[in-house]
Design a protein around this motif. Structure first.
Motif, PDB file in Angstrom:
ATOM      1  N   VAL A   1       0.880  -1.172   0.000  1.00 37.39           N
ATOM      2  CA  VAL A   1       0.000   0.000   0.000  1.00 37.39           C
ATOM      3  C   VAL A   1       0.912   1.215   0.000  1.00 37.39           C
ATOM      4  O   VAL A   1       1.804   1.328   0.837  1.00 37.39           O
ATOM      5  CB  VAL A   1      -0.922   0.024   1.225  1.00 37.39           C
ATOM      6  CG1 VAL A   1      -1.682   1.350   1.295  1.00 37.39           C
ATOM      7  CG2 VAL A   1      -1.894  -1.147   1.186  1.00 37.39           C
TER       8      VAL A   1
ATOM      9  N   HIS B   1      -5.032  -8.943  -2.783  1.00 42.66           N
ATOM     10  CA  HIS B   1      -5.558  -7.652  -3.228  1.00 42.66           C
ATOM     11  C   HIS B   1      -6.949  -7.410  -2.654  1.00 42.66           C
ATOM     12  O   HIS B   1      -7.250  -6.315  -2.169  1.00 42.66           O
ATOM     13  CB  HIS B   1      -5.602  -7.597  -4.758  1.00 42.66           C
ATOM     14  CG  HIS B   1      -6.213  -6.347  -5.299  1.00 42.66           C
ATOM     15  ND1 HIS B   1      -7.435  -6.330  -5.938  1.00 42.66           N
ATOM     16  CD2 HIS B   1      -5.794  -5.050  -5.252  1.00 42.66           C
ATOM     17  CE1 HIS B   1      -7.729  -5.086  -6.285  1.00 42.66           C
ATOM     18  NE2 HIS B   1      -6.758  -4.296  -5.888  1.00 42.66           N
TER      19      HIS B   1
ATOM     20  N   PHE C   1      -4.014   6.896  -2.801  1.00 43.77           N
ATOM     21  CA  PHE C   1      -3.792   5.623  -2.131  1.00 43.77           C
ATOM     22  C   PHE C   1      -3.744   4.543  -3.204  1.00 43.77           C
ATOM     23  O   PHE C   1      -4.657   4.437  -4.028  1.00 43.77           O
ATOM     24  CB  PHE C   1      -4.931   5.291  -1.164  1.00 43.77           C
ATOM     25  CG  PHE C   1      -5.186   6.357  -0.128  1.00 43.77           C
ATOM     26  CD1 PHE C   1      -4.579   6.294   1.119  1.00 43.77           C
ATOM     27  CD2 PHE C   1      -6.035   7.430  -0.397  1.00 43.77           C
ATOM     28  CE1 PHE C   1      -4.817   7.271   2.076  1.00 43.77           C
ATOM     29  CE2 PHE C   1      -6.271   8.415   0.547  1.00 43.77           C
ATOM     30  CZ  PHE C   1      -5.658   8.333   1.789  1.00 43.77           C
TER      31      PHE C   1
ATOM     32  N   LEU D   1      -6.606  -6.438   0.918  1.00 42.37           N
ATOM     33  CA  LEU D   1      -6.136  -5.066   1.053  1.00 42.37           C
ATOM     34  C   LEU D   1      -7.273  -4.073   0.821  1.00 42.37           C
ATOM     35  O   LEU D   1      -7.452  -3.118   1.580  1.00 42.37           O
ATOM     36  CB  LEU D   1      -5.011  -4.788   0.058  1.00 42.37           C
ATOM     37  CG  LEU D   1      -3.634  -5.364   0.380  1.00 42.37           C
ATOM     38  CD1 LEU D   1      -2.697  -5.177  -0.813  1.00 42.37           C
ATOM     39  CD2 LEU D   1      -3.050  -4.700   1.607  1.00 42.37           C
TER      40      LEU D   1
ATOM     41  N   GLY E   1      -3.488   4.568   5.454  1.00 42.47           N
ATOM     42  CA  GLY E   1      -2.395   3.760   4.921  1.00 42.47           C
ATOM     43  C   GLY E   1      -1.897   2.722   5.901  1.00 42.47           C
ATOM     44  O   GLY E   1      -1.596   1.585   5.526  1.00 42.47           O
TER      45      GLY E   1
ATOM     46  N   ALA F   1      -3.227   0.387  -3.708  1.00 42.81           N
ATOM     47  CA  ALA F   1      -3.127  -0.957  -3.129  1.00 42.81           C
ATOM     48  C   ALA F   1      -2.902  -1.942  -4.266  1.00 42.81           C
ATOM     49  O   ALA F   1      -3.685  -1.990  -5.228  1.00 42.81           O
ATOM     50  CB  ALA F   1      -4.404  -1.314  -2.367  1.00 42.81           C
TER      51      ALA F   1
ATOM     52  N   LEU G   1      -8.653  -1.436   3.522  1.00 40.40           N
ATOM     53  CA  LEU G   1      -8.306  -0.030   3.346  1.00 40.40           C
ATOM     54  C   LEU G   1      -9.435   0.835   2.822  1.00 40.40           C
ATOM     55  O   LEU G   1      -9.460   2.034   3.086  1.00 40.40           O
ATOM     56  CB  LEU G   1      -7.131   0.091   2.368  1.00 40.40           C
ATOM     57  CG  LEU G   1      -5.783  -0.438   2.840  1.00 40.40           C
ATOM     58  CD1 LEU G   1      -4.827  -0.502   1.675  1.00 40.40           C
ATOM     59  CD2 LEU G   1      -5.225   0.446   3.925  1.00 40.40           C
TER      60      LEU G   1
ATOM     61  N   ALA H   1      -2.854  -1.173   6.752  1.00 35.61           N
ATOM     62  CA  ALA H   1      -2.229  -2.345   6.141  1.00 35.61           C
ATOM     63  C   ALA H   1      -1.327  -3.078   7.116  1.00 35.61           C
ATOM     64  O   ALA H   1      -0.864  -4.176   6.833  1.00 35.61           O
ATOM     65  CB  ALA H   1      -1.412  -1.923   4.918  1.00 35.61           C
TER      66      ALA H   1
ATOM     67  N   THR I   1       1.011   5.525  -0.289  1.00 38.98           N
ATOM     68  CA  THR I   1       0.293   6.796  -0.295  1.00 38.98           C
ATOM     69  C   THR I   1       1.202   7.872  -0.860  1.00 38.98           C
ATOM     70  O   THR I   1       2.410   7.880  -0.602  1.00 38.98           O
ATOM     71  CB  THR I   1      -0.162   7.203   1.118  1.00 38.98           C
ATOM     72  OG1 THR I   1       0.982   7.343   1.969  1.00 38.98           O
ATOM     73  CG2 THR I   1      -1.086   6.155   1.702  1.00 38.98           C
TER      74      THR I   1
END
Length: 272
Positions: free
Chosen positions: A199, A220, A210, A223, A260, A212, A227, A263, A201
């Protein structure tokens, strides 16, 4: 021998060049000039035990460079992408009231994906961006699958900056079998595959991005579920849509870091 991150070629076929994480032209848009360097504490999990070390790194991503991109890519398709993205990106950096079309959003998402891929290479191994993702972005001109991009409006931060969180997830193991001459088979071990992701930013003036990305659909999806800032950000990719800038609400730097850092940790995953 070092190969280009995107086309995979190496010397003498191509010449490697210095690539900035953010193009130098963007320095004219940054509100404050940042100190040249800062000390950052990095946590390593090589053997499962966190070890903290300090390192000096550039304060601003405008000063971060790497020599993992060839001149042909740097001066070719990447330069074209930067030129197209800046038409949308610069008004957002300035906080202007604009309408971002779906086509603009796609270009911005592609630029963010490319920038995150370059930023990910600044850190030491493991490099969490699959080769097929990089070649897809170069050849198709759009982000690959298993990559999501969001954008949000933020209070201007004193310097352009990034945060990069790497993750590795252990997948179900595969038995390693051995067979004797008489046909008897037995298990001698287990091969444990891993899925890598990150991840990232990116924060410049009034814009926060952002990204991912993972090498597997499962990581994925995990994530994105962890997020997805649905109430605070707009998804640029996949399925880009038109939106009005600036976006409500306006996030603070701490809120951006908070999104962020979700994660770390993800259940059944570890970070480096």
């Amino acid at each position: 021998m070092k190969k280009c991150l995107f086309c995979g070629r190496s010397a003498p076929e191509v010449k490697m060049t210095g690539e900035h994480v953010l193009r130098r032209e963007l320095v004219n848009q940054v509100l404050w000039e940042a100190p040249k360097s800062r000390t950052e504490v990095v946590r390593h999990y090589a053997d499962g035990t966190p070890t903290e070390v300090s390192r000096e790194i550039p304060q601003s991503i405008l000063d971060q460079t790497l020599k993992d991109v060839c001149g042909a890519c740097n001066n070719g398709w990447m330069n074209d992408l930067e030129n197209r993205a800046e038409k949308t990106l610069v008004p957002l950096l300035r906080g202007e009231r604009v309408v971002v079309t779906s086509d603009d959003a796609e270009v911005l998402a592609t630029w963010a994906a490319k920038t995150a891929m370059v930023r990910a290479r600044v850190d030491a191994d493991p490099y969490t961006v699959p080769e097929e993702h990089r070649t897809h972005l170069m050849n198709a001109g759009t982000p690959p699958s298993n990559l999501t991009v969001w954008v949000a409006t933020c209070d201007p931060h004193p310097s352009a900056r990034t945060r990069h969180y790497r993750l590795v997830r252990e997948l179900p193991g595969t038995p390693i079998l051995q067979t004797a001459e008489d046909g008897e088979t037995w298990m001698v071990g287990v091969e444990t595959p891993y899925s890598l992701g990150h991840v990232t930013t990116i924060v410049i003036n009034h814009i926060a991005l952002f990204i991912a990305e993972a090498d597997s659909e499962a990581l994925h999806a995990e994530l994105v579920t962890t997020l997805d800032p649905t109430s605070t950000a707009t998804r640029l990719w996949p399925a880009p849509n038109q939106f009005h800038w600036p976006l409500p609400p306006v996030l603070t730097p701490d809120e951006i870091d908070g999104i962020g850092s979700l994660a770390q940790p993800i259940p059944t995953a570890k970070t480096w």
